[in-house]
Design an enzyme around this catalytic site. Structure first.
Site, short mmCIF file in Angstrom:
data_model
loop_
_atom_site.label_atom_id
_atom_site.label_comp_id
_atom_site.label_asym_id
_atom_site.label_seq_id
_atom_site.Cartn_x
_atom_site.Cartn_y
_atom_site.Cartn_z
CG HIS A 83 -2.97 -7.35 -8.02
ND1 HIS A 83 -2.43 -6.11 -8.29
CD2 HIS A 83 -2.46 -7.74 -6.83
CE1 HIS A 83 -1.61 -5.77 -7.31
NE2 HIS A 83 -1.61 -6.74 -6.41
CG HIS A 117 -6.28 0.64 3.30
ND1 HIS A 117 -5.81 1.18 2.11
CD2 HIS A 117 -6.84 1.68 3.98
CE1 HIS A 117 -6.05 2.47 2.09
NE2 HIS A 117 -6.68 2.79 3.21
#
Length: 306
Positions: A151, A104
């Site tokens: 990340h 997302h």
């Protein structure tokens, strides 16, 4: 404050992402332009039944209204009753292969304006603007290198604007994408921010652009790494079960879904984030020591991936 520059960037971002995804999948996205009776509209780009993406949407919207809906003013009660304008790009991708994570991403701009109904107040009050967005990864089978890469891409996008932003937005993401009724994270997180304007308009927009531009760098290498992994009925069944958690979060906790529905947004575009197939089982627990159980023990608990 150049609102046109925000809109131009968002439309370009949507097109660039769709073009890259079409190249990965081999199937073209459907284009669906729409208008909102209360003001504004958008462009929905959707793929269903693709070779790579079982379902996915990359949506642009630019909508406005005379009075903020309750979900938008709940955290800023002083803005209740103001006129508003919002625009953004929001995407959700549900790959067919269970070894490729669902993803997302959202980048958006919001401005609350003085109500034209009260001319005196309108002259005294100034528009209040903010940016929001982020991206998060929801694997079905966890891989440490995927989580680290995702990340690191998020951190690289934010570091030019302040070293404190990644840990702050990472923690915000961990807390936001959390199913409180199950005491369980939705996935391995990423970054999330809202009500952000502290860098001023130009630099806050530049930060938003950096996040938006980082999406393909964060996700495409994971897709390419996992797309040829072999899977069978067991993996697809597990994927459908875990997709149920995605549905639960979006319908119970997600502020964006609530804002879209409360503001009279286009339901088809708002709910394009739902997976095509999902299931639920009563009190189900995967076998201890299985790859499915490892998702709960090794990947869903909050941690520092870097």
């Amino acid at each position: 404050m150049n609102i046109t520059a925000v809109k131009d960037y968002l439309l370009t971002l949507q097109q660039n992402i769709v073009a890259t995804l079409e190249n990965l999948d081999g199937q073209c996205f459907r284009t669906d332009s729409w208008e909102r009776p209360e003001g504004g509209g958008g462009i929905s780009r959707l793929i269903e039944g693709g070779a790579l993406f079982e379902r996915g949407g990359v949506n642009f919207s630019h909508v406005m209204g005379a009075q903020l809906p309750p979900s938008a003013s709940a955290h800023r009660p002083e803005l209740a009753g103001r006129a508003w304008e919002a625009m953004g790009v929001s995407l959700v991708l549900h790959p067919r292969n269970p070894y490729i994570p669902t993803v997302h991403m959202n980048v958006r701009f919001f401005i609350a304006k003085p109500s034209e109904a009260n001319a005196d107040a309108a002259q005294q009050a100034k528009p209040i603007f903010w940016f929001g967005g982020g991206m998060d990864l929801t694997p079905y089978y966890g891989h440490l290198d995927d989580a680290k890469h995702f990340h690191q891409s998020c951190k690289d996008a934010l570091d030019p604007f302040g070293g404190e932003l990644y840990p702050k937005f990472k923690d915000w993401c961990d807390k936001y994408f959390f199913l409180k009724h199950r005491n369980e994270a939705r996935g391995v997180g990423g970054i999330f921010f809202d009500d952000f304007s502290e860098l001023g308009f130009d630099d806050s927009l530049a930060m938003l652009q950096s996040v938006g531009d980082a999406f393909l760098k964060a996700y495409v290498p994971i897709v390419e790494r996992r797309r040829d992994c072999e899977y069978g009925e067991r993996e697809r069944d597990w994927q459908a079960y875990r997709r149920g958690r995605y549905v639960e979060f979006n319908l119970v906790w997600d502020r964006g879904t609530l804002f879209g529905l409360q503001s009279g947004g286009r339901t088809e575009s708002i709910l394009m984030s739902m997976p095509p197939v999902a299931n639920w089982r009563y009190d189900y627990h995967p076998a201890a020591g299985s790859p499915e159980a490892a998702l709960y023990t090794d990947f869903l608990p909050h941690r520092d991936w870097l």
